[in-house]
Design a protein around this motif. Structure first.
Motif, short mmCIF file in Angstrom:
data_model
loop_
_atom_site.label_atom_id
_atom_site.label_comp_id
_atom_site.label_asym_id
_atom_site.label_seq_id
_atom_site.Cartn_x
_atom_site.Cartn_y
_atom_site.Cartn_z
N THR A 185 -7.88 -5.37 14.30
CA THR A 185 -7.45 -4.01 13.97
C THR A 185 -8.39 -3.33 12.97
OG1 THR A 185 -6.00 -4.74 12.16
CG2 THR A 185 -5.03 -4.61 14.36
N VAL A 186 -9.15 -4.12 12.21
CA VAL A 186 -10.04 -3.53 11.20
C VAL A 186 -11.08 -2.65 11.88
CG1 VAL A 186 -11.73 -4.03 9.39
CG2 VAL A 186 -9.70 -5.48 9.63
N HIS A 191 -0.73 -6.15 1.08
CA HIS A 191 -1.26 -4.79 1.08
C HIS A 191 -0.69 -3.98 -0.08
CE1 HIS A 191 2.44 -3.76 3.43
NE2 HIS A 191 2.31 -2.62 2.83
N ASN A 197 -12.67 -10.22 5.42
CA ASN A 197 -12.37 -9.02 6.21
C ASN A 197 -11.78 -7.92 5.34
OD1 ASN A 197 -13.00 -10.17 8.98
ND2 ASN A 197 -11.54 -11.68 8.18
N LEU A 219 -9.66 -5.33 3.53
CA LEU A 219 -8.22 -5.22 3.30
C LEU A 219 -7.90 -3.80 2.83
CD1 LEU A 219 -5.61 -6.83 3.23
CD2 LEU A 219 -6.19 -7.57 0.91
N ARG A 222 -5.24 -2.38 5.34
CA ARG A 222 -4.67 -3.25 6.36
C ARG A 222 -3.27 -3.61 5.91
NH1 ARG A 222 -6.56 -8.75 7.34
NH2 ARG A 222 -8.38 -8.14 6.15
N SER A 275 -0.52 -3.05 10.78
CA SER A 275 -1.56 -2.15 11.31
C SER A 275 -2.66 -1.94 10.29
CB SER A 275 -0.95 -0.76 11.59
OG SER A 275 0.10 -0.84 12.52
N SER A 276 -3.84 -1.62 10.81
CA SER A 276 -4.92 -1.13 9.95
C SER A 276 -4.98 0.38 10.04
CB SER A 276 -6.26 -1.72 10.39
OG SER A 276 -6.38 -3.05 9.95
N PHE A 280 -9.06 3.05 3.52
CA PHE A 280 -8.69 2.04 4.50
C PHE A 280 -7.61 1.15 3.90
CE2 PHE A 280 -8.87 -2.18 6.29
CZ PHE A 280 -8.91 -1.94 7.65
#
Lengths: 138, 138, 138, 138
Positions: free
Chosen positions: B52-53, C7, C38, C40, B44, B28-29, B42
């Protein structure tokens, strides 16, 4: 030729709208557009939600561009109705199809629009009407 | 006046959200916005899809701007419903009307929002709630 | 094949960047992009100005897309220089040509980028380097 | 914590700015943003050009995001200067690097910004200062 809305008139309309919003206990954003659809005046009253900033502006844009109350388009843009999808064709801003946007008229000519966003649509309309009254139109 | 969300609190909320996402096996983001709608944090998590971003950010934007869970608007924006089309009026970002965005409150004041996107909406909501718990709000 | 940034690693890098920002007394935004450009991970540390949100992201975008430190392009994009105007060709985001964006490498392969915005460019670079160290790259 | 700008204060600032614009015979747009960069109040005074609508808003956005007068960035973003290109990284709105945008402070904290566009930059600044005075800040 029709009159333009002066900034003094716009200022009075903001003031009247703010008073009505407080009377109705409905924190609201108030927007006024000129005849060309460009922003003339704006005020976020009380602790209105951030969503109301765009909505007030978009409602005024709708009322001006379509020369009619924003809420009058609700039925016409439904799936299966005559103008389905019209609300996506506002150009720089989408059209709003619930109440709160009203055209400002000088006689029959649309010379601007007000947009109000804050509470339930009927309160938004009441505040927008108070702004029109202050502008000496209706 | 209400508190602002510190970066330490935001960091803890990301951590809690990541743990919940792993527990639910749902990459999930996670997004956190401040009171003004600006990005605060934020992450991810796992191998969450690129979609999802934006969705996580847009859900938080929705919950903040409308001061309510993103999913609470689903019925109201449907064809024939009171606020049909509202979801197109989020301004810089459209509103999301399914679950995963929740406002962060300090008492009654909305001081930010979390948005989660990854799996089915009920898992997104569960992760968002874990983030709120870590923030000491609910 | 080159490694992807997990992550957990991104989270550690945010943590290291936040510690460095506090040590330097420089409220900053920290952004980490993956190999595809994108988002992260992101954290706004301390009371960083709102301008830093976009700048951190744009610096990382620059370092990733051009596979080099953002500041290394300053001379090349000046009026009369070889790549004048290049900074406008970043697509979804413009390129930043001052310091604070660094590519993340696994061996020779660029697998992501960090971007830092807060204070003078040399502090931004120092914080970005602390993030790379935490990622075990340099 | 710092105070928020009330709509009454914003309204007074619009009024003061309008008076100053008339005194200087300079039709102008006046914008006020809150701490998060969201529009709080706006007035286009006299017959200000349409360009001024965006410029006033963008100047306020600049002063808020960078926590400094918009004109203070002119030298720093020039070709060959330290922050060449910074003006393109304002995100939703580009930064303006000539005068007319000023941060609103409560003590040391930036709680909003005013932006004025109409005439030569020194008149814009004078009007912006009149608005700050009306807000009881400086």
């Amino acid at each position: 030729m029709a009159e333009q809305i002066t900034h003094e008139a716009a200022f009075k309309a903001l003031n009247a709208g703010a008073a009505k919003a407080l009377e109705l206990d409905e924190p609201s954003s108030l927007a006024i557009l000129d005849q060309g659809g460009n922003l003339l005046a704006f005020l976020r009253v009380g602790d209105a939600a951030l969503s109301t900033v765009e909505l007030a502006h978009n409602k005024a844009h709708t009322a001006l561009s379509l020369r009619s109350p924003s809420g009058s388009w609700m039925d016409l843009v439904q799936p299966g109705a005559l103008y389905y999808g019209l609300d996506n064709h506002g150009g720089r801003r989408p059209y709003v199809v619930f109440g709160g946007g009203l055209p400002i008229r000088d006689g029959k000519t649309v010379i601007g629009a007000v947009g109000v966003s804050g509470g339930p649509a009927e309160k938004d309309v009441a505040i927008a009407e108070a702004m029109l009254s202050a502008l000496g139109t209706s």
